[in-house]
Scaffold this motif. Structure first.
Motif, PDB file in Angstrom:
ATOM      1  N   VAL A 138       0.847  -1.186   0.000  1.00  0.00           N
ATOM      2  CA  VAL A 138       0.000   0.000   0.000  1.00  0.00           C
ATOM      3  C   VAL A 138       0.878   1.230   0.000  1.00  0.00           C
ATOM      4  N   GLN A 139       0.388   2.297  -0.590  1.00  0.00           N
ATOM      5  CA  GLN A 139       1.143   3.547  -0.583  1.00  0.00           C
ATOM      6  C   GLN A 139       1.005   4.252   0.758  1.00  0.00           C
ATOM      7  N   ALA A 140       1.996   5.043   1.071  1.00  0.00           N
ATOM      8  CA  ALA A 140       1.940   5.826   2.304  1.00  0.00           C
ATOM      9  C   ALA A 140       0.669   6.679   2.310  1.00  0.00           C
ATOM     10  N   GLY A 141       0.024   6.705   3.478  1.00  0.00           N
ATOM     11  CA  GLY A 141      -1.241   7.410   3.605  1.00  0.00           C
ATOM     12  C   GLY A 141      -2.451   6.539   3.369  1.00  0.00           C
ATOM     13  N   GLY A 142      -2.232   5.342   2.859  1.00  0.00           N
ATOM     14  CA  GLY A 142      -3.325   4.441   2.561  1.00  0.00           C
ATOM     15  C   GLY A 142      -3.769   3.626   3.759  1.00  0.00           C
ATOM     16  N   ALA A 199      -0.066   0.770  21.122  1.00  0.00           N
ATOM     17  CA  ALA A 199       1.262   1.355  21.202  1.00  0.00           C
ATOM     18  C   ALA A 199       1.167   2.822  20.787  1.00  0.00           C
ATOM     19  N   ASP A 200       2.011   3.651  21.355  1.00  0.00           N
ATOM     20  CA  ASP A 200       1.975   5.081  21.041  1.00  0.00           C
ATOM     21  C   ASP A 200       2.193   5.337  19.554  1.00  0.00           C
ATOM     22  N   SER A 201       2.980   4.508  18.919  1.00  0.00           N
ATOM     23  CA  SER A 201       3.337   4.722  17.514  1.00  0.00           C
ATOM     24  C   SER A 201       2.154   4.559  16.561  1.00  0.00           C
ATOM     25  N   VAL A 202       1.091   3.880  17.010  1.00  0.00           N
ATOM     26  CA  VAL A 202      -0.054   3.641  16.124  1.00  0.00           C
ATOM     27  C   VAL A 202      -1.340   4.272  16.646  1.00  0.00           C
ATOM     28  N   LYS A 203      -1.283   4.837  17.825  1.00  0.00           N
ATOM     29  CA  LYS A 203      -2.487   5.398  18.447  1.00  0.00           C
ATOM     30  C   LYS A 203      -3.069   6.488  17.555  1.00  0.00           C
ATOM     31  N   GLY A 204      -4.370   6.413  17.332  1.00  0.00           N
ATOM     32  CA  GLY A 204      -5.046   7.384  16.481  1.00  0.00           C
ATOM     33  C   GLY A 204      -5.067   7.002  15.010  1.00  0.00           C
ATOM     34  N   ARG A 205      -4.264   6.008  14.620  1.00  0.00           N
ATOM     35  CA  ARG A 205      -4.223   5.568  13.213  1.00  0.00           C
ATOM     36  C   ARG A 205      -4.746   4.145  13.052  1.00  0.00           C
ATOM     37  N   PHE A 206      -4.486   3.293  14.030  1.00  0.00           N
ATOM     38  CA  PHE A 206      -4.905   1.890  13.974  1.00  0.00           C
ATOM     39  C   PHE A 206      -6.058   1.656  14.941  1.00  0.00           C
ATOM     40  N   THR A 207      -6.938   0.721  14.571  1.00  0.00           N
ATOM     41  CA  THR A 207      -8.052   0.334  15.435  1.00  0.00           C
ATOM     42  C   THR A 207      -8.147  -1.186  15.462  1.00  0.00           C
ATOM     43  N   ILE A 208      -8.195  -1.744  16.660  1.00  0.00           N
ATOM     44  CA  ILE A 208      -8.389  -3.186  16.819  1.00  0.00           C
ATOM     45  C   ILE A 208      -9.844  -3.439  17.180  1.00  0.00           C
ATOM     46  N   SER A 209     -10.416  -4.489  16.595  1.00  0.00           N
ATOM     47  CA  SER A 209     -11.820  -4.820  16.868  1.00  0.00           C
ATOM     48  C   SER A 209     -12.004  -6.329  16.797  1.00  0.00           C
ATOM     49  N   LEU A 239      -1.180   5.007   6.833  1.00  0.00           N
ATOM     50  CA  LEU A 239       0.014   4.174   6.951  1.00  0.00           C
ATOM     51  C   LEU A 239       1.276   4.944   6.576  1.00  0.00           C
ATOM     52  N   LYS A 240       2.339   4.642   7.308  1.00  0.00           N
ATOM     53  CA  LYS A 240       3.629   5.291   7.107  1.00  0.00           C
ATOM     54  C   LYS A 240       4.661   4.248   6.670  1.00  0.00           C
ATOM     55  N   LEU A 241       5.757   4.737   6.102  1.00  0.00           N
ATOM     56  CA  LEU A 241       6.811   3.827   5.666  1.00  0.00           C
ATOM     57  C   LEU A 241       7.277   2.947   6.827  1.00  0.00           C
ATOM     58  N   GLU A 242       7.338   3.530   8.008  1.00  0.00           N
ATOM     59  CA  GLU A 242       7.834   2.792   9.173  1.00  0.00           C
ATOM     60  C   GLU A 242       6.845   1.744   9.698  1.00  0.00           C
ATOM     61  N   ASP A 243       5.669   1.666   9.110  1.00  0.00           N
ATOM     62  CA  ASP A 243       4.731   0.601   9.478  1.00  0.00           C
ATOM     63  C   ASP A 243       5.027  -0.696   8.723  1.00  0.00           C
ATOM     64  N   GLY A 299       1.863 -14.891  10.533  1.00  0.00           N
ATOM     65  CA  GLY A 299       2.319 -13.576  10.103  1.00  0.00           C
ATOM     66  C   GLY A 299       1.830 -13.229   8.713  1.00  0.00           C
ATOM     67  N   THR A 300       1.638 -11.932   8.496  1.00  0.00           N
ATOM     68  CA  THR A 300       1.256 -11.424   7.180  1.00  0.00           C
ATOM     69  C   THR A 300       2.057 -10.151   6.903  1.00  0.00           C
ATOM     70  N   GLN A 301       2.596 -10.058   5.700  1.00  0.00           N
ATOM     71  CA  GLN A 301       3.479  -8.949   5.345  1.00  0.00           C
ATOM     72  C   GLN A 301       2.679  -7.706   4.984  1.00  0.00           C
ATOM     73  N   VAL A 302       3.078  -6.593   5.575  1.00  0.00           N
ATOM     74  CA  VAL A 302       2.535  -5.288   5.209  1.00  0.00           C
ATOM     75  C   VAL A 302       3.707  -4.439   4.723  1.00  0.00           C
ATOM     76  N   THR A 303       3.609  -3.933   3.507  1.00  0.00           N
ATOM     77  CA  THR A 303       4.655  -3.102   2.932  1.00  0.00           C
ATOM     78  C   THR A 303       4.049  -1.774   2.529  1.00  0.00           C
ATOM     79  N   VAL A 304       4.615  -0.699   3.077  1.00  0.00           N
ATOM     80  CA  VAL A 304       4.151   0.651   2.760  1.00  0.00           C
ATOM     81  C   VAL A 304       5.196   1.314   1.876  1.00  0.00           C
ATOM     82  N   SER A 305       4.778   1.790   0.716  1.00  0.00           N
ATOM     83  CA  SER A 305       5.703   2.389  -0.236  1.00  0.00           C
ATOM     84  C   SER A 305       5.471   3.895  -0.332  1.00  0.00           C
ATOM     85  N   SER A 306       6.505   4.588  -0.784  1.00  0.00           N
ATOM     86  CA  SER A 306       6.404   6.049  -0.907  1.00  0.00           C
ATOM     87  C   SER A 306       5.814   6.449  -2.239  1.00  0.00           C
TER      88      SER A 306
END
Length: 124
Positions: A12-16, A61-71, A86-90, A117-124
């Motif tokens: 996914v692209q950054a921001g997606g 985690a602080d790094s994902v708070k406000g962007r990720f939601t678990i349900s 999503l950010k590159l560092e995700d 495990g499942t791979q998540v790749t964030v691209s610029s």
């Protein structure tokens, strides 16, 4: 045999956005706490988010708070991780996890059951 099976990763692209799923086969989650962890290349596995299966209480985690939601979905015996902005560092392999008590759900060594495990790749 009990298994946790993740799905939904991808490129996914950054921001997606992406939604990860974790389905349990062989049993219900019962009163367990469920969590997502991730591991980037060359880094240690780290906690991302957790949910109490019964009460629905969540923790991030602080790094994902406000962007990720678990349900969770009772009927499907499935836990989800909704990832927005999503950010590159995700970029990482994301793992579903279970078996720890709530107070230890962020501790890697306390997890008793891992998904593949499942791979998540964030691209610029």
């Amino acid at each position: 045999q009990v298994q946790l099976v993740e799905s939904g990763g991808g490129l996914v692209q950054a921001g997606g956005s992406l939604r990860l799923s974790c389905a349990a086969s062989g049993r219900t989650f019962g009163t367990y706490a469920m969590a997502w962890f991730r591991q980037a290349p060359g880094k240690e596995r780290e906690f991302v988010a957790a949910i109490k299966w019964g009460a629905g209480t969540t923790y991030y985690a602080d790094s994902v708070k406000g962007r990720f939601t678990i349900s969770r979905d009772y009927a499907k015996n499935t836990v989800y991780l909704h990832m927005n902005s999503l950010k590159l560092e995700d970029t990482a392999v994301y793992y579903c996890a279970s078996g720890a008590t709530w107070d230890l759900i962020t501790v890697v060594d306390r997890i008793k059951l891992w998904g593949q495990g499942t791979q998540v790749t964030v691209s610029s």
